[in-house]
Design a protein around this motif. Structure first.
Motif, PDB file in Angstrom:
ATOM      1  N   PHE A 515       0.831  -1.202   0.000  1.00 44.94           N
ATOM      2  CA  PHE A 515       0.000   0.000   0.000  1.00 44.94           C
ATOM      3  C   PHE A 515       0.865   1.250   0.000  1.00 44.94           C
ATOM      4  CE2 PHE A 515      -2.154   3.320   2.579  1.00 44.94           C
ATOM      5  CZ  PHE A 515      -3.236   3.585   1.748  1.00 44.94           C
ATOM      6  N   ARG A 516       1.787   1.314   0.946  1.00 44.25           N
ATOM      7  CA  ARG A 516       2.661   2.484   1.039  1.00 44.25           C
ATOM      8  C   ARG A 516       3.823   2.156   1.975  1.00 44.25           C
ATOM      9  NH1 ARG A 516      -0.872   7.586   1.538  1.00 44.25           N
ATOM     10  NH2 ARG A 516      -1.519   6.654  -0.437  1.00 44.25           N
ATOM     11  N   ALA A 517       4.943   2.837   1.795  1.00 44.95           N
ATOM     12  CA  ALA A 517       6.107   2.649   2.666  1.00 44.95           C
ATOM     13  C   ALA A 517       6.447   3.980   3.324  1.00 44.95           C
ATOM     14  CB  ALA A 517       7.296   2.127   1.876  1.00 44.95           C
ATOM     15  N   TYR A 518       6.999   3.904   4.527  1.00 43.48           N
ATOM     16  CA  TYR A 518       7.322   5.092   5.313  1.00 43.48           C
ATOM     17  C   TYR A 518       8.719   4.934   5.916  1.00 43.48           C
ATOM     18  CZ  TYR A 518       2.209   5.552   5.184  1.00 43.48           C
ATOM     19  OH  TYR A 518       0.899   5.625   4.785  1.00 43.48           O
ATOM     20  N   ASP A 519       9.316   6.044   6.263  1.00 47.41           N
ATOM     21  CA  ASP A 519      10.623   6.024   6.915  1.00 47.41           C
ATOM     22  C   ASP A 519      10.459   6.603   8.313  1.00 47.41           C
ATOM     23  OD1 ASP A 519      13.329   5.892   7.466  1.00 47.41           O
ATOM     24  OD2 ASP A 519      13.773   7.830   6.544  1.00 47.41           O
ATOM     25  N   GLU A 536       6.475  -0.705   6.236  1.00 48.07           N
ATOM     26  CA  GLU A 536       5.670  -1.007   5.057  1.00 48.07           C
ATOM     27  C   GLU A 536       4.241  -1.344   5.458  1.00 48.07           C
ATOM     28  OE1 GLU A 536       7.857  -2.884   1.534  1.00 48.07           O
ATOM     29  OE2 GLU A 536       8.752  -3.896   3.264  1.00 48.07           O
ATOM     30  N   VAL A 537       3.308  -0.837   4.659  1.00 45.91           N
ATOM     31  CA  VAL A 537       1.890  -1.096   4.884  1.00 45.91           C
ATOM     32  C   VAL A 537       1.358  -1.899   3.705  1.00 45.91           C
ATOM     33  CG1 VAL A 537      -0.383  -0.076   5.243  1.00 45.91           C
ATOM     34  CG2 VAL A 537       1.655   1.041   6.194  1.00 45.91           C
ATOM     35  N   PHE A 538       0.667  -2.993   4.029  1.00 45.61           N
ATOM     36  CA  PHE A 538       0.069  -3.854   3.013  1.00 45.61           C
ATOM     37  C   PHE A 538      -1.448  -3.821   3.175  1.00 45.61           C
ATOM     38  CE2 PHE A 538       4.289  -5.362   3.916  1.00 45.61           C
ATOM     39  CZ  PHE A 538       4.821  -5.700   2.678  1.00 45.61           C
ATOM     40  N   VAL A 539      -2.153  -3.896   2.054  1.00 50.10           N
ATOM     41  CA  VAL A 539      -3.606  -3.869   2.075  1.00 50.10           C
ATOM     42  C   VAL A 539      -4.144  -5.178   1.508  1.00 50.10           C
ATOM     43  CG1 VAL A 539      -3.752  -2.744  -0.194  1.00 50.10           C
ATOM     44  CG2 VAL A 539      -5.668  -2.542   1.431  1.00 50.10           C
ATOM     45  N   LEU A 540      -5.245  -5.630   2.070  1.00 53.93           N
ATOM     46  CA  LEU A 540      -5.872  -6.878   1.629  1.00 53.93           C
ATOM     47  C   LEU A 540      -6.347  -6.739   0.181  1.00 53.93           C
ATOM     48  CD1 LEU A 540      -6.789  -9.688   2.781  1.00 53.93           C
ATOM     49  CD2 LEU A 540      -9.000  -8.598   3.256  1.00 53.93           C
ATOM     50  N   LYS A 541      -6.086  -7.759  -0.623  1.00 57.51           N
ATOM     51  CA  LYS A 541      -6.488  -7.716  -2.032  1.00 57.51           C
ATOM     52  C   LYS A 541      -8.010  -7.633  -2.162  1.00 57.51           C
ATOM     53  CE  LYS A 541      -2.612 -10.445  -3.867  1.00 57.51           C
ATOM     54  NZ  LYS A 541      -2.220 -11.721  -4.527  1.00 57.51           N
TER      55      LYS A 541
END
Length: 541
Positions: A515-519, A536-541
């Protein structure tokens, strides 16, 4: 009755004359509060925008949030601390809602209250010399911000209760009515302390000896023992009633048997299986911020022993009944610090009242002539102020957070992530936080998919016995909830947490997309991260 110390109102504690000194002395309690606000409150206001200052406060906040929703402690999110701590954390949430301000305001109040009470304690029990009283207040305030003290730590709450007990003891034996009333109050205070942190039990043991010491002055041992048993019975009854009252909501609206079972399971499995020698060897690694104070305690005790052997009245003016009473508590505080064989920096916050009280006693022994005492006071204030440099990274993060807030941006990465995903969550959705800041459950206003919301509780095998769970089984249960978002503070493919990490890595590969990555440099610098701060952020398909 006069104070414990004959010198408290003697020439050594005489009132300052003339100008600013006279004004300060005349308004000493307002001066104490003002310095407490500046030296303890302002550092905490600097980090006010941050959603996380220390890992532990996040789990306390989640349990307290359950409480505001009608879920009793340990019936929802798990943390092993007793109930009073969560009542304290829930209080600002009841008034300010589920906000970062509720967390930070609590730390500000605890910081200011602790420093103010310490100054009052010095004024009442050590000396009326305004310079020493204010020096002690400033030193306590600054040192209370070290070792993760910028958060509302249970150790700082314990300190407040302990200092309140010493203040009450100062007035304990004025009249029979006061004696009974104050005995009841002491029992209430210790009851609150014990239900805020079980480690206060060590302080209570120290208090037993301190109380007997006070009663023994001017009396035979038999008379003192009789008075001790009578007064102790009142204190114990008050203590027991307070403990019961604080547990009553759990008995009525929760499951008290499960509460005690979980407490017992955790506390019996929490102690590390390593030798005491290994434990003591860990201490120098975490006391660098408090090196001066630890050295002070050691020096004072050595001089005290020297004084006992010399038995000369005029060797050290500082060796009074009160200094003896303070020394009584020292071994009990050290026992509390090392009891679990887990030597964490924040445990040393418990040393603050004792060590700085001894510092103030030492300052009393320095001649007030030729500005010697003023020089030492100035040096002590300067040293304690400079020691704040140990927290420079979190202060910088807080200052940056204020700038971002004024620009209409999220003050830190957890707040930014919560802002990005909250609008995409439906009412029944949840998220899962792997090896990262659990405060995201609070910021996103969702219930965790596990009662063990703290990543270390359900991931680290070292906690397996204490939690009574298998990390891989718990991970499977978590993923059965199909979290809408999964936030990772380290790459699960690295397998840091064994089978649990592998199970998550497989699920991310099959059912989720990036979904998106952050530092997050704050997480990397202040806690731990195996991915250079990359979140790191992941989102359900």
């Amino acid at each position: 009755m006069a104070t414990d110390e004959s010198y408290a109102r003697s020439e050594h504690g005489s009132r300052a004359d003339g100008g600013i000194a006279a004004f300060v002395d005349a308004h000493i309690y307002w001066s104490i509060f003002l310095l407490a606000f500046v030296c303890a409150g302002v550092p905490r206001l600097v980090v006010f925008p941050l959603s996380v200052v220390h890992w532990d406060e996040s789990i306390y906040t989640l349990v307290a949030r359950d409480l505001t929703r009608g879920i009793m402690p340990l019936s929802g999110t798990f943390e092993h601390k007793p109930v009073a701590l969560y009542y304290i954390y829930a209080l600002p949430q009841w008034f300010l809602g589920e906000s970062v301000a509720a967390i930070r305001l609590l730390s500000v109040v605890i910081g200011i209250a602790g420093a103010t009470l310490f100054g009052i304690l010095v004024r009442l029990t050590v000396t009326r010399d305004a310079a020493i009283v204010l020096t002690g207040t400033i030193t306590y305030a600054f040192f209370s911000s070290l070792n993760k003290g910028l958060a509302a730590q249970p150790e700082l709450i314990m300190n407040i209760v302990f200092m309140a007990v010493l203040v009450v003891l100062h007035f304990q034996f004025r009249t029979p009515l006061q004696k009974t009333r104050n005995s009841i109050l002491i029992g209430v205070l210790w009851g609150v302390a014990f239900q805020a942190n079980y480690l206060s039990g060590f302080l209570i043991l120290g208090f037993v000896f301190d109380y007997l010491f006070l009663l023994h002055r001017g009396k035979s041992l038999a008379e003192a023992t009789r008075a001790f048993l009578i007064g102790g019975l009142v204190i114990f009854a008050s203590f027991s009633a307070t403990v019961f009252a604080l547990l009553l909501p759990v008995m009525v609206w929760g499951d008290i048997s499960e509460y005690f079972y979980l407490q017992k399971t955790f506390l019996t499995g929490y102690t590390l299986e390593r030798s005491w020698i290994e434990t003591f060897l860990q201490i120098p690694k975490v006391i660098d911020s408090y090196f001066l104070l630890v050295s002070l305690v050691a020096t004072f005790v050595l001089f005290y022993i020297f004084h006992l052997f010399k038995k000369k009245e005029d060797i050290f003016f500082i060796f009074s009944d009160f200094s003896t009473r303070i020394i009584i508590y020292i071994p009990f505080v050290f026992a509390a610090i090392v009891a679990s064989k887990r030597v964490y920096a924040k445990y040393y916050l418990q040393l603050l009242p004792l060590s700085i009280l001894l510092l103030c006693l030492l300052l009393c022994s320095i001649t007030p002539k030729k500005y010697v005492r003023a020089f030492v006071c100035f040096w002590m204030v300067l040293f304690s102020a400079v020691s704040l440099d140990n927290e420079r990274f979190i202060f910088k993060a807080g200052a940056d957070g204020w700038v971002k807030v004024l620009d209409g941006k999220a003050p830190d990465v957890p707040s930014e992530i919560a802002k990005d995903i909250s609008g995409l969550l439906s009412e029944n959705d949840t998220i899962y936080v792997y090896d990262y800041q659990m405060i995201l459950y609070y910021l996103s206003k969702v219930l965790p998919p596990t009662r063990f919301a703290s990543p270390v509780h359900h991931l680290e095998e070292g906690y397996q016995k204490a939690m009574g769970i298998d990390p891989s089984v718990e991970m499977t249960k978590i993923l059965e909830h199909r979290p809408r978002f999964i936030i990772t503070g380290s790459d699960p493919r690295a397998g840091e947490f064994g089978t649990a990490s592998k199970i998550l890595a497989e699920k991310l590969g099959s059912d989720y997309v990036p979904f998106r990555a952050y530092d997050d440099r704050i997480f990397y610098e202040t806690l731990r991260a195996n991915n250079n701060g990359r979140v790191e952020v992941f989102v359900l398909k």
